[in-house]
Write a protein that holds these residues in place. Structure first.
Motif, PDB file in Angstrom:
ATOM      1  N   GLN A 106       0.874  -1.212   0.060  1.00 19.37           N
ATOM      2  CA  GLN A 106      -0.116  -0.025   0.152  1.00 19.37           C
ATOM      3  C   GLN A 106       0.791   1.320   0.135  1.00 19.37           C
ATOM      4  N   PRO A 107       0.486   2.403  -0.507  1.00 22.50           N
ATOM      5  CA  PRO A 107       1.235   3.622  -0.582  1.00 22.50           C
ATOM      6  C   PRO A 107       1.177   4.380   0.654  1.00 22.50           C
ATOM      7  N   GLY A 108       2.002   5.342   0.826  1.00 20.72           N
ATOM      8  CA  GLY A 108       1.823   6.104   1.973  1.00 20.72           C
ATOM      9  C   GLY A 108       2.704   5.778   3.293  1.00 20.72           C
ATOM     10  N   TYR A 109       3.492   4.688   3.166  1.00 21.87           N
ATOM     11  CA  TYR A 109       4.414   4.339   4.330  1.00 21.87           C
ATOM     12  C   TYR A 109       5.818   4.881   4.015  1.00 21.87           C
ATOM     13  N   THR A 110       6.354   4.860   5.211  1.00 20.38           N
ATOM     14  CA  THR A 110       7.645   5.176   5.266  1.00 20.38           C
ATOM     15  C   THR A 110       8.710   4.418   6.326  1.00 20.38           C
ATOM     16  N   SER A 111       9.797   4.577   6.532  1.00 21.42           N
ATOM     17  CA  SER A 111      10.455   3.613   7.624  1.00 21.42           C
ATOM     18  C   SER A 111      11.539   4.371   8.182  1.00 21.42           C
ATOM     19  N   VAL A 112      11.803   4.427   9.548  1.00 19.31           N
ATOM     20  CA  VAL A 112      12.936   5.011  10.273  1.00 19.31           C
ATOM     21  C   VAL A 112      13.718   3.999  11.134  1.00 19.31           C
ATOM     22  N   LEU A 113      14.895   3.985  11.051  1.00 19.21           N
ATOM     23  CA  LEU A 113      15.722   3.212  11.893  1.00 19.21           C
ATOM     24  C   LEU A 113      16.047   3.915  13.057  1.00 19.21           C
ATOM     25  N   MET A 114      16.432   3.007  14.265  1.00 17.50           N
ATOM     26  CA  MET A 114      16.569   3.765  15.389  1.00 17.50           C
ATOM     27  C   MET A 114      17.524   3.045  16.229  1.00 17.50           C
ATOM     28  N   GLN A 115      18.736   3.641  16.883  1.00 19.86           N
ATOM     29  CA  GLN A 115      19.793   3.009  17.748  1.00 19.86           C
ATOM     30  C   GLN A 115      19.265   2.386  18.801  1.00 19.86           C
ATOM     31  N   GLY A 116      19.833   1.110  19.234  1.00 22.07           N
ATOM     32  CA  GLY A 116      19.269   0.610  20.312  1.00 22.07           C
ATOM     33  C   GLY A 116      18.605  -0.883  20.103  1.00 22.07           C
ATOM     34  N   SER A 117      17.993  -1.354  21.270  1.00 25.00           N
ATOM     35  CA  SER A 117      17.346  -2.441  21.222  1.00 25.00           C
ATOM     36  C   SER A 117      15.902  -2.201  20.723  1.00 25.00           C
TER      37      SER A 117
END
Length: 375
Positions: free
Chosen positions: A53-64
């Protein structure tokens, strides 16, 4: 590069030699060959794995993985927000504990550790309290290995106009799902689970509009989900603070290996075969699974501990480790049990070898036999 034992845990888990080898090079966090060619590719691949589906993104975060859960709860829920946590295990309870630390008003619907959440109870809680703004639950509750009814709960959340947060820590990459079709707003997972990378960072796949709405709401500087996403968007994958470069490069390799295996569907089939082989073999050896078979996930399985007075988990564990296998203690408060994971760089032949090792490690039965012979 060979390990002395196979990790049969829910993460960290056994990785391929090629994933481990990917960590042998240093990377500059300012260079395009890291940010554009690795981080941005990872972000795109994660979204493609999560939904069509359109409209999604992602973000990476340090840590557990827990850090990413905390970042999401602390950033997505505003000052006037209230969280409903669907809790049937340690990791659902942990989300409620995070809310308590962050002073986010929180209500729980708890079904106990060995039962699926009661959808009618969730519906009743939402109907009774219109001040609830967000609903959070765990997909695969690794306390027991139970797979929870995310489609039903997500549908309820949307019927009531709530933001849906899914902890898919132990399931994403190993169980097919489309978070867009489910209308999930935020989905959280970790590098060292079913993608088969190594520990060091988590990630959130979210609706763009939901992430944009987080601006200015974070309760922590380093766990500001919006600020991390905005930095990556504006700077082609650049992290705000020190990036775990070696872990990220290993994860990139793990994603390539997931594709080579045939994607999530193929990995899911392997994990299912591992789990079914395990349960069948353990039953033959006299062990009983904690959950009914219909509740099992292909991720990890809990078994009741033997009732023999000579049995000690620590001794059983040590004997299996000496044979090249590491299992996991139980976390269920109402039952004495242990857990065996099926995910990671683990194949049905490994499970067959494990079953042979378990048969040989059942020292309490050997003592019973020896006593009977002497008598």
């Amino acid at each position: 590069m060979k390990n002395a034992y196979l990790l049969l845990t829910p993460g960290p888990l056994s990785t391929s030699e090629t994933v481990r080898s990917a960590m042998l090079k240093d990377w500059c966090t300012w260079d395009d060959d890291y940010n554009k060619a690795i981080v941005e590719v990872i972000r795109d691949k994660l979204v493609a794995l999560a939904t069509q589906q359109p409209g999604y993104t992602s973000v990476l975060m340090q840590g557990s993985g827990t850090a990413s859960v905390e970042a999401t709860l602390g950033s997505a829920i505003g000052e006037n927000g209230k969280l409903l946590v669907v809790d049937n295990g340690v990791y659902g309870a942990r989300m409620a504990e995070i809310a308590q630390y962050l002073r986010i008003p929180c209500q729980t619907v708890a079904s106990g550790e060995t039962a699926q959440p009661n959808v009618d109870d969730v519906a009743a809680a939402l109907a009774a309290d219109p001040s609830i703004t967000h609903v959070a639950m765990v997909h695969c509750e690794t306390t027991t290995g139970m797979l929870n009814p995310i489609a039903d709960v997500a549908a309820l959340a949307k019927q009531h106009g709530k933001v849906m947060i899914l902890d898919a820590m132990s399931s994403f990459g190993g169980i097919p799902m489309d978070i867009g079709e489910l209308d999930i707003d935020f989905m959280i997972s970790s590098a060292n689970k079913c993608i088969q990378g190594v520990p060091g960072f988590g990630f959130v796949i979210a609706k763009r509009e939901a992430l944009a709405a987080c601006e200015g709401q974070a309760r922590s500087l380093s766990l500001d989900l919006y600020a991390q996403w905005a930095c990556m968007e504006a700077n082609h994958g650049k992290w705000r603070f020190t990036s775990p470069t070696h872990t990220v490069r290993a994860f990139y390799q793990a994603l390539l290996e997931l594709e080579q295996e045939g994607g999530i569907a193929a990995r899911h089939t392997r994990y299912q075969t591992n789990q079914r082989t395990l349960v069948a073999g353990m039953r033959e050896l006299g062990f009983t699974p904690l959950l009914d078979e219909a509740l099992h996930s292909p991720i990890i399985t809990s078994f009741y501990s033997p009732t023999d007075s000579d049995y000690q988990f620590s001794d059983f564990y040590a004997r299996l480790k000496a044979e090249g296998f590491v299992i996991y203690p139980g976390k269920v408060s109402s039952a004495d049990c242990f857990r065996i994971g099926n995910i990671g760089d683990v194949y049905p032949a490994d499970i067959e070898r494990l079953l042979v090792a378990i048969r040989g490690a059942m020292y309490w039965q050997t003592q019973d036999i020896d006593t009977a012979v002497l008598a």
